[in-house]
Write a protein that holds these residues in place. Structure first.
Motif, PDB file in Angstrom:
ATOM      1  N   ASN A  12       0.642  -1.037  -0.170  1.00 49.57           N
ATOM      2  CA  ASN A  12      -0.404   0.559   0.160  1.00 49.57           C
ATOM      3  C   ASN A  12       1.194   1.319   0.101  1.00 49.57           C
ATOM      4  O   ASN A  12       0.446   2.251  -0.267  1.00 49.57           O
ATOM      5  CB  ASN A  12      -0.393  -0.428   0.903  1.00 49.57           C
ATOM      6  CG  ASN A  12      -2.415  -0.506   1.386  1.00 49.57           C
ATOM      7  OD1 ASN A  12      -2.220  -1.034  -0.154  1.00 49.57           O
ATOM      8  ND2 ASN A  12      -2.513  -1.136   2.048  1.00 49.57           N
ATOM      9  N   ASP A  39      -0.742   0.325  -7.896  1.00 46.29           N
ATOM     10  CA  ASP A  39      -2.473  -0.969  -8.963  1.00 46.29           C
ATOM     11  C   ASP A  39      -1.739  -0.774 -10.094  1.00 46.29           C
ATOM     12  O   ASP A  39      -1.752   0.089 -10.300  1.00 46.29           O
ATOM     13  CB  ASP A  39      -3.285  -0.374  -8.298  1.00 46.29           C
ATOM     14  CG  ASP A  39      -3.662  -1.479  -6.198  1.00 46.29           C
ATOM     15  OD1 ASP A  39      -2.273  -1.231  -6.153  1.00 46.29           O
ATOM     16  OD2 ASP A  39      -4.910  -0.950  -5.921  1.00 46.29           O
ATOM     17  N   ASN A  42      -3.131   3.696  -6.694  1.00 44.47           N
ATOM     18  CA  ASN A  42      -3.614   3.015  -5.253  1.00 44.47           C
ATOM     19  C   ASN A  42      -4.598   2.882  -5.910  1.00 44.47           C
ATOM     20  O   ASN A  42      -5.118   2.778  -6.996  1.00 44.47           O
ATOM     21  CB  ASN A  42      -3.969   3.825  -3.858  1.00 44.47           C
ATOM     22  CG  ASN A  42      -4.486   5.194  -3.488  1.00 44.47           C
ATOM     23  OD1 ASN A  42      -5.155   5.398  -4.044  1.00 44.47           O
ATOM     24  ND2 ASN A  42      -3.797   5.772  -3.689  1.00 44.47           N
ATOM     25  N   THR A  43      -5.490   1.432  -4.494  1.00 47.44           N
ATOM     26  CA  THR A  43      -6.808   1.395  -5.149  1.00 47.44           C
ATOM     27  C   THR A  43      -7.627   2.054  -5.092  1.00 47.44           C
ATOM     28  O   THR A  43      -8.466   2.011  -5.971  1.00 47.44           O
ATOM     29  CB  THR A  43      -7.024   0.075  -4.428  1.00 47.44           C
ATOM     30  OG1 THR A  43      -5.693  -0.675  -3.923  1.00 47.44           O
ATOM     31  CG2 THR A  43      -8.145  -0.916  -4.730  1.00 47.44           C
ATOM     32  N   LYS A  51      -2.402  -5.585  -6.899  1.00 48.92           N
ATOM     33  CA  LYS A  51      -1.675  -4.874  -6.531  1.00 48.92           C
ATOM     34  C   LYS A  51       0.051  -5.316  -6.537  1.00 48.92           C
ATOM     35  O   LYS A  51       0.741  -5.814  -7.099  1.00 48.92           O
ATOM     36  CB  LYS A  51      -1.224  -4.849  -4.498  1.00 48.92           C
ATOM     37  CG  LYS A  51      -3.025  -4.858  -4.232  1.00 48.92           C
ATOM     38  CD  LYS A  51      -2.690  -5.066  -2.442  1.00 48.92           C
ATOM     39  CE  LYS A  51      -4.698  -4.103  -2.083  1.00 48.92           C
ATOM     40  NZ  LYS A  51      -3.722  -2.251  -2.544  1.00 48.92           N
TER      41      LYS A  51
END
Lengths: 304, 298
Positions: A224, A229, A261-262, A283
């Motif tokens: 993270n 991603d 990121n997501t 990821k």
């Protein structure tokens, strides 16, 4: 979970080379801890200090509540180590090697025979007892190395690149054994490896660069924080991808988009639902994390 | 205790299983045997017969005894040291191969490790040298010469002391070695050189005055003289009994290093024992101190 290894402000220099600088981290009991870094990052120096093989310049090392400096012999009894290269006696048989090493921990007679039988069964080397170690294959020798490290039922198993050069079958066997030991005996495993898929299985990772901690955390936290991603879009026109204003690379019949990121990926899906008809989000992997954190490629240890 | 015993057993097993190491210890004795069978035996036989008056009838068995006891004493004097050196190379091999890491990772004390190397070297070297002594005695008996029991006992003591000296000296020297190349270099130098400086290939009495003076500062010289005295004195005494003048007997003793002189003063047998014993004690002390310093600096 209790901290079984506590390293506090550890320093070690060899002449003008600062091998380890202000290293502090903890390893929880029963966890799989991965220690990553390119060759020369300070991994082996740290392991040698933890094992009492090398004196530190300053700092403290506490293993299972015991200060290493004050009770080196006691701490050594808690550690099992699998070195990068096999360090058993090549001209002696497997049985003679293990018998001699067991005696160093006071394990002799019936107790040794029983432990040997158990390990031979777990690691599948009953047929190798009378073979000389020097004539074993790499995989067979690795199994004996691990049996040697486990003879005295250590609380902590240190694995220094244990699977380098092994065939997939032996690698699987070793990881199954290690996984069972962690489950059944709550053994802590301290691992250094060049295989990122092995590090990805760890509970906690420390990435070392030039003797200092460059990043640490769980694999998810590291992903993270340090890895982007990737969204792979299928069956779309390039113009539609370009319109999103996100970096991408064309693939065969698809486009791979890189998003920080997501959350950002979700934003794009909501904003351009007509583009996202056939897609997947993954990821970043451990290689990406390592590259972002250190600017270096782990495999081969060269800077990219 | 069981830890030390396990390590000693391991070290002895490794020495006998490592064929390269085992055969390299036999190089010097083999060179010596070849030298004796090809020409040294004849030279010494002629040298002994030249000092025996013509009217004196000396049986062949006695002459064979003289030459053979010199060979045996040379063989043992040199073998005790070279075998101990080669056997103790295991200490260096463990460092070069990384096996020492595996031993040091265990809770075994470094003093136990050091003692196990010394003890294993001592036991395997004594074992080989005593077997060599028995074979030599059988050979001499076949040739017709029997040593008195007391002299055999003293030769056993000399062998043990010389091996202890070889183990202590090699422990101190090998302490500084870490690579396979160094093992080969030191092994070759000791195997080929010690035979000369201890007077095994040629008695020290044959060397120049300067070299003789230097060699008298080498403790090994006293060990060679001890074993040579105990091996040869019965044969020389028999020669005197047969009618050889005492002066001629002393001449023989001077020429084959039974009598050795430090600054022109003859060194007695008790002094030889004191020198050898003190050297062993000093070398062992140095070895212990070096290990303690290394442990502190680790």
């Amino acid at each position: 979970m209790e901290d079984i290894i506590k390293i506090d402000h550890l320093y070690k220099s060899f002449g003008s080379v600062k091998a380890v600088q202000d290293l502090s981290f903890c390893v929880k009991e029963g966890e799989l801890f991965a220690f990553l870094g390119i060759n020369g990052a300070g991994k082996s120096t740290t392991i040698n200090m933890i094992c009492g093989q090398l004196a530190k310049d300053s700092g403290t090392i506490v293993i299972d509540g015991v200060n290493l400096e004050q009770h080196t012999e006691k701490v050594k009894g808690e550690l099992g180590v699998v070195f990068q290269n096999s360090v058993l006696d090549g001209v002696l048989t497997v049985y003679d090697n293990l018998k001699c090493r067991a005696a160093l921990y006071g394990l002799t007679g019936k107790a040794f025979e029983q432990r040997l039988q158990t390990l031979a069964q777990i690691l599948d080397f009953q047929d190798l007892m009378k073979r000389t170690v020097g004539k074993l294959s790499g995989g067979q020798r690795r199994r004996i190395d691990i049996a040697r490290a486990l003879l005295h039922r250590p609380k902590i198993l240190i694995l220094d690149e244990p699977t380098t050069g092994l065939d997939p079958q032996t690698r699987r066997l070793l990881w199954n054994v290690i996984s069972d030991l962690r489950k059944n005996e709550n053994m802590t495993v301290f691992l250094t490896t060049h295989y990122m898929e092995e590090a990805a299985e760890a509970d906690h990772i420390v990435i070392l660069d030039s003797g200092k901690i460059a990043a640490e955390g769980t694999p998810l936290a590291l992903k993270n924080s340090y890895a982007a991603d990737y969204i792979t879009l299928y069956h779309v026109e390039e113009a539609a991808v370009q319109a999103m204003g996100v970096p991408y690379e064309p693939m065969r019949e698809a486009y791979r988009l890189s998003v920080p990121n997501t959350e950002k990926a979700t934003e794009l899906i909501l904003k351009y639902p007509h583009v996202f008809r056939d897609y997947e989000i993954v990821k970043g992997n451990m290689d990406d994390i390592f590259l972002t954190v250190t600017g270096k490629n782990l495999t081969g240890g060269t800077e990219r | 205790m069981s830890t030390a015993a396990a390590l000693i057993k391991r070290n002895i097993k490794l020495f006998f299983k490592d064929k390269g190491m085992f055969f390299s210890v036999l190089i010097t004795p083999i060179i010596l045997l070849i030298l004796y069978t090809t020409f040294l035996r004849n030279i010494y036989m002629e040298s002994f017969t030249s000092v025996i008056p013509e009217q004196l009838s000396v049986p062949d068995s006695l002459l064979n005894g003289l030459v053979d006891t010199q060979l045996v004493s040379s063989l043992l004097a040199v073998s005790c040291i070279t075998i101990a050196f080669c056997s103790n190379m295991l200490m260096v091999q463990d460092k070069a191969s990384g096996v020492i890491k595996d031993l040091r990772i265990s809770p075994v004390k470094s003093s136990t490790l050091s003692i196990s190397y010394y003890a294993a070297t001592f036991l395997s070297s004594v074992m080989i040298c005593l077997i060599a002594l028995v074979l030599c005695l059988i050979y001499m008996a076949i040739e017709g010469w029997f040593l008195p029991l007391a002299d055999i006992g003293l030769m056993v003591l000399d062998v043990i002391l010389l091996v202890m000296f070889g183990c202590a000296l090699s422990s101190v020297i090998n302490f500084f070695l870490t690579t396979q190349g160094q093992i080969s270099a030191v092994g070759t130098i000791v195997s080929s050189g010690y035979g000369f400086i201890c007077g095994a290939y040629m008695p020290i009495a044959f060397f120049g005055k300067g070299l003789q003076t230097v060699l008298m500062f080498f403790p090994g010289t006293y060990g060679t003289a001890l074993i040579r005295n105990h091996a040869m004195r019965s044969a020389i005494a028999e020669l005197v009994k047969q009618g050889l003048p005492s002066a001629a007997a002393e001449g023989i003793k001077d020429s084959i290093d039974c009598n050795i002189y430090f600054q022109d003063a003859r060194v007695g047998i008790p002094t030889m024992y004191i020198v050898l014993g003190a050297t062993i004690a000093v070398l062992l002390f140095i070895y212990i101190i070096m290990n303690m310093i290394k442990k502190g600096n680790k």
